[in-house]
Design an enzyme around this catalytic site. Sequence first.
Site, short mmCIF file in Angstrom:
data_model
loop_
_atom_site.label_atom_id
_atom_site.label_comp_id
_atom_site.label_asym_id
_atom_site.label_seq_id
_atom_site.Cartn_x
_atom_site.Cartn_y
_atom_site.Cartn_z
N ASN A 7 49.10 41.59 33.15
CA ASN A 7 47.93 42.00 32.99
C ASN A 7 48.07 43.38 33.46
OD1 ASN A 7 45.18 42.39 32.68
ND2 ASN A 7 44.39 40.89 33.93
N ARG A 85 48.26 39.73 28.61
CA ARG A 85 46.78 39.96 28.25
C ARG A 85 46.56 41.30 27.60
NH1 ARG A 85 41.73 41.70 32.18
NH2 ARG A 85 40.13 41.09 30.48
N HIS A 174 36.30 37.97 27.44
CA HIS A 174 36.61 36.94 28.38
C HIS A 174 37.11 35.70 27.77
CE1 HIS A 174 33.63 39.10 31.48
NE2 HIS A 174 34.68 39.11 31.77
N ARG A 279 28.12 39.02 47.17
CA ARG A 279 28.08 38.21 48.35
C ARG A 279 27.33 39.15 49.34
NH1 ARG A 279 34.46 37.13 48.57
NH2 ARG A 279 34.36 39.17 47.22
N GLU A 379 42.76 32.14 33.81
CA GLU A 379 43.12 32.96 32.58
C GLU A 379 44.50 32.97 32.43
OE1 GLU A 379 40.14 36.28 31.83
OE2 GLU A 379 39.89 35.65 33.88
#
Length: 394
Positions: A7, A85, A174, A279, A379
């Site tokens: 990727n 990818r 995605h 977060r 993925e």
Amino acid sequence: MNVLVLNCGSSSAKFAVIDPASTREEVSGIAQRLGSRDATLDWKRNGTKGSRPIPGAGHEQALRAVGDLLAELGLVKELIGVGHRVVHGGARFSGSMAITPEVIAKVEECIPLGPLHNPPNLVGIRVAQELFPALLQVGVFDTAFHQTMPPVAYTYPVPHDWLDTLGVRRYGFHGTSHRFVARQALALAGLPLGNHTLVTAHLGNGCSCAAVRNGKSVDTTMGLTPLEGVMMGTRSGSVDPAIIGHVASALNQSAAKILDVLNKQSGLLGVSGLSNDMRTIEEAASRGHERARLAFDLFCYVLAKSIAGLVVPLGRLDALVFTGGIGENSVAVRGRTVEHLGFLGLTIDPDANATHGRGQNGRITKDVRPQALVVPTNEELMIAMDTADIAQQA
Ligand code: ADP
């Protein structure tokens, strides 16, 4: 039988060697800060981490360093193929493809649609072909899964010749993740292959949702580019396009500059003024940081509205699937989003949500139909599985 998954991004190259049959990951890692003196190759194997400096390395040298590492680890001999990818396949690819000169030419034709992503993806393909000339190379496209969208889902209400001459339509992204978690969710929720309706919510740094009927994407939130749709870490998601003209003329800046702000300084970061990281947002909101609270509230509100909108093409909802870093880990985002969607018949089970549904096949709602569930995405594994499938057909 292992597959090397690559990727290649603009300044990094992620890699993994995976056995698609057993789903075992032999090694995974990232070459990052490419093009700088601080470039490194970092990897993980059997729970142990390794790292080596590759100062000044670009993609080519980095992938050579990956090749050397795999040789040292004795992993090259067992490779059956390399899965790449590829971000933007435009309307040219509706599934994963063995890389041929024609496929490369089509990926090049899609560069205007994916100017940031397709060029490094192509570099990865070229270098991998040089390094592993005997191996099958396969392209797995982020856009391919959404090629089953009907015209009513992919058409923008703009002059129709923009579609024919400029390719202006919704493509969605995605896809590899949506396809993977949709498959997993069927097994986990016990839904029939030929009769199911899902909304999958991939919530990472980039966020998108898809409506999946009987294994096929029928609509999604991202569009021509990954900027459209729900609010994200640094991306605004959908906004009134007139904002671009208004702010550009008010600040005397180009449209390209404003688009850059919408891509890189908006979303959670823009609203909170603090961080693009959920977060940090949650932590600050709990301490009373008002704009972090607004960013959190807005994120869940926009997300819930988008999910509800995707039930329109489905007609009914069997399951809502949460995945990606936020979807898999944020108890608060899932709780709030499901709370907004109570009218669909979803009721959160707070204990199950707190443990990410682990005790009950991912389910975090009280009822089974409809249900919300947490499904970890993978993925890289999906790319490895596609590559192995194509290798077997060859
Ligand atoms: P990418 O899209 O780059 O693959 P990830 O899928 O890893 O990113 O998602 C990153 C996002 O997940 C960040 O916003 C991060 O804050 C969020 N995240 C990870 N763990 C948690 C957690 N425990 N609670 C809330 N958010 C989390």
